[in-house]
Design a protein around this motif. Structure first.
Motif, PDB file in Angstrom:
ATOM      1  N   ARG A   1     -52.528  32.588 -45.128  1.00 20.92           N
ATOM      2  CA  ARG A   1     -52.583  32.969 -46.535  1.00 20.92           C
ATOM      3  C   ARG A   1     -52.464  31.654 -47.407  1.00 20.92           C
ATOM      4  NH1 ARG A   1     -49.627  37.626 -44.965  1.00 20.92           N
ATOM      5  NH2 ARG A   1     -47.846  36.521 -45.205  1.00 20.92           N
ATOM      6  N   GLN A   2     -51.491  30.754 -46.982  1.00 19.93           N
ATOM      7  CA  GLN A   2     -51.272  29.567 -47.525  1.00 19.93           C
ATOM      8  C   GLN A   2     -52.317  28.740 -47.745  1.00 19.93           C
ATOM      9  OE1 GLN A   2     -47.849  27.345 -45.994  1.00 19.93           O
ATOM     10  NE2 GLN A   2     -46.391  29.227 -46.513  1.00 19.93           N
ATOM     11  N   MET A   3     -53.044  28.641 -46.472  1.00 23.98           N
ATOM     12  CA  MET A   3     -54.469  27.931 -46.294  1.00 23.98           C
ATOM     13  C   MET A   3     -55.394  28.637 -47.265  1.00 23.98           C
ATOM     14  SD  MET A   3     -56.457  26.992 -42.864  1.00 23.98           S
ATOM     15  CE  MET A   3     -55.146  26.553 -42.111  1.00 23.98           C
TER      16      MET A   3
ATOM     17  N   GLU B   1     -65.603  17.324 -41.953  1.00 26.24           N
ATOM     18  CA  GLU B   1     -65.621  17.947 -40.436  1.00 26.24           C
ATOM     19  C   GLU B   1     -64.181  17.248 -39.808  1.00 26.24           C
ATOM     20  OE1 GLU B   1     -70.226  17.788 -38.777  1.00 26.24           O
ATOM     21  OE2 GLU B   1     -69.022  15.964 -38.816  1.00 26.24           O
ATOM     22  N   ILE B   2     -63.801  16.456 -40.215  1.00 23.28           N
ATOM     23  CA  ILE B   2     -62.486  15.642 -39.637  1.00 23.28           C
ATOM     24  C   ILE B   2     -61.259  16.501 -40.256  1.00 23.28           C
ATOM     25  CG2 ILE B   2     -60.743  14.029 -39.618  1.00 23.28           C
ATOM     26  CD1 ILE B   2     -63.229  11.889 -39.362  1.00 23.28           C
ATOM     27  N   GLN B   3     -61.464  16.718 -41.654  1.00 26.63           N
ATOM     28  CA  GLN B   3     -60.496  17.652 -42.441  1.00 26.63           C
ATOM     29  C   GLN B   3     -60.454  18.829 -41.776  1.00 26.63           C
ATOM     30  OE1 GLN B   3     -60.916  18.049 -46.657  1.00 26.63           O
ATOM     31  NE2 GLN B   3     -58.790  18.279 -47.089  1.00 26.63           N
ATOM     32  N   GLU B   4     -61.571  19.369 -41.654  1.00 24.78           N
ATOM     33  CA  GLU B   4     -61.493  20.976 -41.115  1.00 24.78           C
ATOM     34  C   GLU B   4     -61.020  21.067 -39.816  1.00 24.78           C
ATOM     35  OE1 GLU B   4     -64.787  24.553 -41.065  1.00 24.78           O
ATOM     36  OE2 GLU B   4     -65.700  22.748 -40.191  1.00 24.78           O
ATOM     37  N   ASN B   5     -61.426  20.125 -38.732  1.00 19.33           N
ATOM     38  CA  ASN B   5     -60.894  20.318 -37.559  1.00 19.33           C
ATOM     39  C   ASN B   5     -59.230  19.724 -37.707  1.00 19.33           C
ATOM     40  OD1 ASN B   5     -61.328  19.946 -34.610  1.00 19.33           O
ATOM     41  ND2 ASN B   5     -59.988  18.011 -34.733  1.00 19.33           N
ATOM     42  N   GLU B   6     -58.745  19.222 -38.616  1.00 19.84           N
ATOM     43  CA  GLU B   6     -57.206  18.992 -38.739  1.00 19.84           C
ATOM     44  C   GLU B   6     -56.577  20.215 -39.134  1.00 19.84           C
ATOM     45  OE1 GLU B   6     -56.787  15.814 -41.613  1.00 19.84           O
ATOM     46  OE2 GLU B   6     -57.079  14.245 -40.140  1.00 19.84           O
ATOM     47  N   LEU B   7     -57.156  20.844 -40.019  1.00 10.64           N
ATOM     48  CA  LEU B   7     -56.647  22.395 -40.542  1.00 10.64           C
ATOM     49  C   LEU B   7     -56.787  23.287 -39.361  1.00 10.64           C
ATOM     50  CD1 LEU B   7     -58.317  22.641 -43.848  1.00 10.64           C
ATOM     51  CD2 LEU B   7     -55.949  22.453 -43.521  1.00 10.64           C
ATOM     52  N   ARG B   8     -57.853  23.369 -38.350  1.00  5.77           N
ATOM     53  CA  ARG B   8     -57.867  24.180 -37.379  1.00  5.77           C
ATOM     54  C   ARG B   8     -56.872  23.526 -36.189  1.00  5.77           C
ATOM     55  NH1 ARG B   8     -64.502  24.841 -37.384  1.00  5.77           N
ATOM     56  NH2 ARG B   8     -64.774  26.572 -38.779  1.00  5.77           N
ATOM     57  N   PHE B   9     -56.840  22.487 -36.190  1.00  4.77           N
ATOM     58  CA  PHE B   9     -55.696  22.010 -35.112  1.00  4.77           C
ATOM     59  C   PHE B   9     -54.509  22.324 -35.493  1.00  4.77           C
ATOM     60  CE2 PHE B   9     -52.862  18.868 -33.229  1.00  4.77           C
ATOM     61  CZ  PHE B   9     -53.293  18.782 -31.780  1.00  4.77           C
TER      62      PHE B   9
ATOM     63  N   THR C   1     -60.852  16.908 -31.005  1.00  8.11           N
ATOM     64  CA  THR C   1     -59.670  16.052 -31.577  1.00  8.11           C
ATOM     65  C   THR C   1     -59.706  14.863 -30.860  1.00  8.11           C
ATOM     66  OG1 THR C   1     -58.326  17.999 -32.374  1.00  8.11           O
ATOM     67  CG2 THR C   1     -57.181  16.133 -32.044  1.00  8.11           C
ATOM     68  N   CYS C   2     -59.965  14.855 -29.403  1.00 10.62           N
ATOM     69  CA  CYS C   2     -60.136  13.742 -28.783  1.00 10.62           C
ATOM     70  C   CYS C   2     -61.402  12.822 -29.201  1.00 10.62           C
ATOM     71  CB  CYS C   2     -60.139  13.845 -27.284  1.00 10.62           C
ATOM     72  SG  CYS C   2     -58.663  14.626 -26.494  1.00 10.62           S
ATOM     73  N   LEU C   3     -62.381  13.380 -29.206  1.00  6.99           N
ATOM     74  CA  LEU C   3     -63.675  12.635 -29.712  1.00  6.99           C
ATOM     75  C   LEU C   3     -63.544  12.100 -31.091  1.00  6.99           C
ATOM     76  CD1 LEU C   3     -66.444  15.366 -28.587  1.00  6.99           C
ATOM     77  CD2 LEU C   3     -65.984  13.102 -27.628  1.00  6.99           C
ATOM     78  N   ILE C   4     -62.740  12.600 -32.101  1.00 10.58           N
ATOM     79  CA  ILE C   4     -62.615  12.150 -33.342  1.00 10.58           C
ATOM     80  C   ILE C   4     -61.828  10.968 -33.189  1.00 10.58           C
ATOM     81  CG2 ILE C   4     -61.473  12.584 -35.647  1.00 10.58           C
ATOM     82  CD1 ILE C   4     -62.368  15.396 -35.452  1.00 10.58           C
ATOM     83  N   GLU C   5     -60.697  11.109 -32.378  1.00  6.86           N
ATOM     84  CA  GLU C   5     -59.742  10.038 -32.407  1.00  6.86           C
ATOM     85  C   GLU C   5     -60.626   8.815 -31.646  1.00  6.86           C
ATOM     86  OE1 GLU C   5     -55.575   8.686 -29.976  1.00  6.86           O
ATOM     87  OE2 GLU C   5     -56.261  10.632 -30.015  1.00  6.86           O
ATOM     88  N   ILE C   6     -61.312   9.048 -30.805  1.00  3.30           N
ATOM     89  CA  ILE C   6     -62.096   7.892 -29.989  1.00  3.30           C
ATOM     90  C   ILE C   6     -63.184   7.257 -31.148  1.00  3.30           C
ATOM     91  CG2 ILE C   6     -64.172   7.335 -28.423  1.00  3.30           C
ATOM     92  CD1 ILE C   6     -62.608   9.584 -26.475  1.00  3.30           C
TER      93      ILE C   6
END
Length: 506
Positions: free
Chosen positions: A487-489, A425-433, A399-404
């Motif tokens: 389940r929603q995801m 990749e950004i969208q997948e990380n957002e879901l996992r975050f 998440t930090c590396l994406i923001e940078i």
């Protein structure tokens, strides 16, 4: 620290008896157990200080990890004896704490206890590392804070920032332990806590911010490579290969930081008290705004200013805090609130006032600290998350590396970012975050509801069995919530898949 005044046997002197732990209690108790020769410690304590005298009584004091003993002597004097079971490297942590106390006493006006006797060699007669020191003068701030007038609090805060400025003004040649010319860092957050001393890990000192940052990342890589991860939390951690690849991306950023226009101005090596709460500050009983002692300097290291300087715990602002010259005020509808909401609003308003006092006093009395505290948040997060990959996995650091990556130019970098992330990749990380954030939120809620800390410590004044029941109930609610979100995801992902299939067909 909690003072134990009841009669106890010798074995209880060695054990940790200040409460229970909801998580891995046996291991937590073993970590805090320290056996030593009681008679030998009494002999050392009797001879310590300017007025030696035989020991007449020992009172045990315990905090979250360490224990200390209040040694009462025949002539009425008292000293503090600490047989050390260190959370940092053996020998170095004790020697570093002594060095810090002595350096501060010799080079600043900060009031700290005098060290009378110490040893970092477990072959000494006490059979444990120990420090015998002067008993801190005054009373702990938490015993007076609630009764102090607002003006006295403001005076204490201003005095605190002036004293902190003395620490911030001292220039050191590198990062690491104060024993910088003789040993590695004792900082717990950035060291590889393993027993294999043959492992090639850079423990400092470090002459640049890049070298320091790369040492953090390489320490994590070594830990992961040797399968020493301790995975915390119920969320995606990534494979070992994924974690190492992410840390190698982080190293590419670390290599750019020595020339960074923001960090180069706020990364000077400084000494700082990183755990400043009301139990570690002592004030005069007759002049409550006057600080007379600071304690608990164990594992303090010389680190970059932007990582060191932070809000003292008891002055930390509430979540909706507005920085700058903004006058703290009660909500506009305060008079219409019910009694409970009024009490909460008053509590938040009072916390905002003391936080604002610290912020403005810092601006006036300790500008370097003020400036370092206000650099873009992601830089500090980046270093912290690099040091946690073996515990929390890839999500926080990614998440930090994406923001940078997304804010490359606005953060002051030039040229191109050495790595990239695709939209997918950004969208997948957002879901996992979301999973990571939900787990973190539940942890904070649990600490609040259970009156616990990060180790799951429960005060001896509380009903431990009831807290165990509440903890089990909270865990069940969390699992139920996570299953519902998953389940929603899955339904959302299935919806995206069906839409994608229809688009191909058409």
């Amino acid at each position: 620290m909690r003072l134990c005044r009841k009669s106890i046997d010798r074995e209880e002197l060695f054990a940790y008896t200040n409460g229970h732990f909801l998580i891995d209690e046996q291991r937590q108790l073993e970590l805090r157990y320290v056996k030593f020769d009681v008679d030998a410690l009494c002999d050392v304590s009797a001879a310590a200080g300017p007025e030696p005298s035989p020991v007449t009584a020992i009172e045990k004091m315990e905090g979250g990890f360490a224990k200390a003993f209040l040694i009462k002597r025949k002539n009425g004097t008292e000293v503090i004896a600490k047989p050390c079971r260190n959370v940092g490297p053996p020998k170095l942590t004790t020697a570093s704490e002594v060095a810090v106390l002595q350096y501060i006493k010799q080079n600043t006006d900060l009031p700290v206890p005098s060290v009378y006797s110490w040893s970092s060699d477990i072959l000494n007669p006490v059979r444990a590392e120990y420090i015998v020191m002067e008993k801190a003068k005054g009373v702990q701030l938490f015993q007076r804070w609630g009764e102090m007038k607002q003006l006295s609090k403001m005076e204490l805060i201003k005095s605190l920032t002036k004293l902190e400025n003395q620490l911030a003004s001292i220039r050191f040649p590198a990062y690491g332990s104060l024993l910088i010319l003789r040993g590695p860092s004792c900082e717990r957050a950035y060291m590889l806590q393993i027993s294999d001393n043959s492992m090639d890990v850079d423990k400092g000192p470090w002459s640049s911010i890049s070298a320091f940052g790369k040492a953090i990342a390489n320490t994590q890589i070594s830990k992961i490579s040797h399968e020493l991860q301790t995975q915390l939390g119920m969320f995606y951690h990534g494979t070992s290969a994924e974690q190492i690849a992410l840390l190698r991306d982080a190293i590419q950023i670390m290599e750019l930081l020595d020339r960074h226009p923001i960090l180069s101005r706020h990364s000077q090596p400084i000494l700082w008290h990183s755990d400043l709460h009301m139990g570690n500050i002592f004030v005069s009983p007759d002049e409550q705004s006057r600080i007379v002692s600071f304690i608990d300097w164990q594992s303090i290291s010389i680190l970059p200013a932007f990582l060191q300087e932070k809000w003292p715990i008891f002055l930390k602002p509430p979540s909706n805090y507005a920085e700058g010259y903004v006058l703290p005020k009660l909500p506009d509808d305060f008079e219409n609130l019910d009694s409970d909401d009024k009490a909460l609003a008053m509590l938040e308003w009072n916390q905002t006032r003391v936080a604002k006092a610290y912020e403005l006093a810092n601006f006036e009395e300790n500008r370097p600290a003020y400036d370092a505290m206000n650099i873009p948040r992601v830089f500090k997060e980046f270093f912290v998350r690099c040091s946690e990959v073996s515990e929390y996995g890839v999500i926080p650091l990614r998440t930090c590396l994406i923001e940078i990556f997304q804010s490359w130019v606005s953060l002051g970098f030039t040229g191109s970012c050495p790595y990239s992330f695709s939209d997918a990749e950004i969208q997948e990380n957002e879901l996992r975050f979301q999973d990571y954030h939900a787990w973190h939120a539940v942890q904070e809620l649990a600490k609040t509801c259970l009156d616990a800390d990060a180790d799951g410590w429960i005060s001896p004044e509380l009903d431990f069995e009831e807290k165990q029941r509440q903890n089990k109930e909270l865990l069940g609610l969390f699992i139920e919530r996570m299953e519902g979100e998953k389940r929603q995801m899955r339904r959302r992902r299935c919806g995206h898949s069906r839409m994608y299939y229809r688009n191909i067909r058409s």
